[in-house]
Design a protein around this motif. Structure first.
Motif, mmCIF file in Angstrom:
data_model
loop_
_atom_site.group_PDB
_atom_site.id
_atom_site.type_symbol
_atom_site.label_atom_id
_atom_site.label_comp_id
_atom_site.label_asym_id
_atom_site.label_seq_id
_atom_site.Cartn_x
_atom_site.Cartn_y
_atom_site.Cartn_z
ATOM 1 N N UNK A 14 0.816 -1.209 0.000
ATOM 2 C CA UNK A 14 0.000 0.000 0.000
ATOM 3 C C UNK A 14 0.853 1.264 0.000
ATOM 4 N N UNK A 15 1.634 1.482 1.047
ATOM 5 C CA UNK A 15 2.366 2.741 1.147
ATOM 6 C C UNK A 15 3.396 2.895 0.028
ATOM 7 N N UNK A 16 4.135 1.851 -0.264
ATOM 8 C CA UNK A 16 5.136 1.918 -1.322
ATOM 9 C C UNK A 16 4.455 2.165 -2.677
ATOM 10 N N UNK A 17 3.351 1.517 -2.907
ATOM 11 C CA UNK A 17 2.606 1.694 -4.155
ATOM 12 C C UNK A 17 2.039 3.107 -4.243
ATOM 13 N N UNK A 18 1.501 3.621 -3.137
ATOM 14 C CA UNK A 18 1.003 5.003 -3.136
ATOM 15 C C UNK A 18 2.111 5.971 -3.527
ATOM 16 N N UNK A 19 3.287 5.767 -2.991
ATOM 17 C CA UNK A 19 4.440 6.606 -3.318
ATOM 18 C C UNK A 19 4.806 6.459 -4.798
ATOM 19 N N UNK A 20 4.800 5.259 -5.298
ATOM 20 C CA UNK A 20 5.196 5.003 -6.689
ATOM 21 C C UNK A 20 4.252 5.657 -7.687
ATOM 22 N N UNK A 31 -2.178 7.424 -20.359
ATOM 23 C CA UNK A 31 -2.487 8.820 -20.665
ATOM 24 C C UNK A 31 -1.782 9.778 -19.710
ATOM 25 N N UNK A 32 -1.252 10.866 -20.247
ATOM 26 C CA UNK A 32 -0.616 11.883 -19.404
ATOM 27 C C UNK A 32 -1.582 12.405 -18.351
ATOM 28 N N UNK A 33 -2.847 12.545 -18.710
ATOM 29 C CA UNK A 33 -3.837 13.026 -17.735
ATOM 30 C C UNK A 33 -3.960 12.052 -16.563
ATOM 31 N N UNK A 34 -3.807 10.776 -16.836
ATOM 32 C CA UNK A 34 -3.835 9.771 -15.760
ATOM 33 C C UNK A 34 -2.611 9.920 -14.866
ATOM 34 N N UNK A 35 -1.449 10.138 -15.484
ATOM 35 C CA UNK A 35 -0.232 10.343 -14.698
ATOM 36 C C UNK A 35 -0.386 11.563 -13.798
ATOM 37 N N UNK A 36 -0.942 12.635 -14.368
ATOM 38 C CA UNK A 36 -1.140 13.870 -13.604
ATOM 39 C C UNK A 36 -2.091 13.644 -12.431
ATOM 40 N N UNK A 37 -3.166 12.891 -12.668
ATOM 41 C CA UNK A 37 -4.119 12.576 -11.592
ATOM 42 C C UNK A 37 -3.460 11.754 -10.484
ATOM 43 N N UNK A 38 -2.674 10.759 -10.876
ATOM 44 C CA UNK A 38 -2.006 9.921 -9.877
ATOM 45 C C UNK A 38 -1.021 10.745 -9.052
ATOM 46 N N UNK A 39 -0.278 11.609 -9.712
ATOM 47 C CA UNK A 39 0.681 12.447 -9.001
ATOM 48 C C UNK A 39 -0.036 13.360 -8.016
ATOM 49 N N UNK A 40 -1.122 13.973 -8.451
ATOM 50 C CA UNK A 40 -1.886 14.865 -7.565
ATOM 51 C C UNK A 40 -2.509 14.097 -6.406
ATOM 52 N N UNK A 41 -2.986 12.917 -6.665
ATOM 53 C CA UNK A 41 -3.646 12.102 -5.641
ATOM 54 C C UNK A 41 -2.656 11.560 -4.612
ATOM 55 N N UNK A 42 -1.373 11.482 -4.978
ATOM 56 C CA UNK A 42 -0.385 10.879 -4.072
ATOM 57 C C UNK A 42 -0.265 11.635 -2.753
ATOM 58 N N UNK A 43 -0.525 12.928 -2.744
ATOM 59 C CA UNK A 43 -0.491 13.672 -1.471
ATOM 60 C C UNK A 43 -1.523 13.089 -0.514
ATOM 61 N N UNK A 44 -2.731 12.867 -1.007
ATOM 62 C CA UNK A 44 -3.788 12.310 -0.155
ATOM 63 C C UNK A 44 -3.499 10.861 0.230
ATOM 64 N N UNK A 45 -3.076 10.056 -0.742
ATOM 65 C CA UNK A 45 -2.872 8.642 -0.419
ATOM 66 C C UNK A 45 -1.696 8.444 0.532
ATOM 67 N N UNK A 83 7.621 13.826 3.327
ATOM 68 C CA UNK A 83 7.714 15.264 3.043
ATOM 69 C C UNK A 83 7.791 15.527 1.550
ATOM 70 N N UNK A 84 8.570 14.767 0.829
ATOM 71 C CA UNK A 84 8.688 14.926 -0.619
ATOM 72 C C UNK A 84 7.393 14.632 -1.350
ATOM 73 N N UNK A 85 6.535 13.860 -0.698
ATOM 74 C CA UNK A 85 5.229 13.541 -1.281
ATOM 75 C C UNK A 85 4.157 14.541 -0.848
ATOM 76 N N UNK A 86 4.575 15.592 -0.158
ATOM 77 C CA UNK A 86 3.637 16.648 0.211
ATOM 78 C C UNK A 86 2.874 16.425 1.499
ATOM 79 N N UNK A 87 3.296 15.446 2.292
ATOM 80 C CA UNK A 87 2.615 15.144 3.558
ATOM 81 C C UNK A 87 3.107 16.099 4.641
#
Length: 117
Positions: A14-20, A31-45, A83-87
């Motif tokens: 879970x945590x390692x995958x969320x970071x990845x 899709x680039x839009x999917x990559x962008x969504x995953x990157x943005x969502x990583x702060x929450x996850x 911290x690098x993941x925005x937490x």
């Protein structure tokens, strides 16, 4: 042993995958839009993962309470991503204390001094 494995399995599945998802979206989408969504969502996850660690994984200063285990090494690495993941790590006093306790260990200090983490 079961508690150590429980922590390690959570970190790996879970945590390692969320970071990845933040930087390796190509593993799960095209899709680039999917990559962008995953990157943005990583702060929450990753914040959610930190909350889980805070409330369910750390039973004391370490995963097994007062005893250091293999799970603590993996958890330390994962906590260094936060911290690098925005937490906002300040929200998690157990994690903050855990990281400080790990950094106080001679073996971890050597790894840091050797620029391995």
């Amino acid at each position: 042993a079961a508690k150590m494995r429980e922590a390690m399995y959570y970190l790996a599945s879970t945590m390692h995958v969320n970071h990845a998802h933040k930087m390796r979206g190509h593993r799960w989408a095209d899709q680039q839009s999917s990559f962008d969504d995953m990157k943005a969502k990583s702060v929450q996850t990753m914040t959610d993962s930190a909350a889980y660690v805070e409330n369910h994984v750390l039973t004391g200063p370490f995963v097994l309470g007062e005893t250091v285990s293999l799970a603590d090494a993996y958890l330390y690495v994962a906590c260094n991503w936060l911290e690098g993941d925005g937490v906002d790590v300040a929200q998690f006093p157990k994690i903050t204390a855990f990281v400080q306790a790990m950094r106080a260990r001679a073996s971890v200090a050597r790894v840091i001094a050797d620029d391995m983490i």
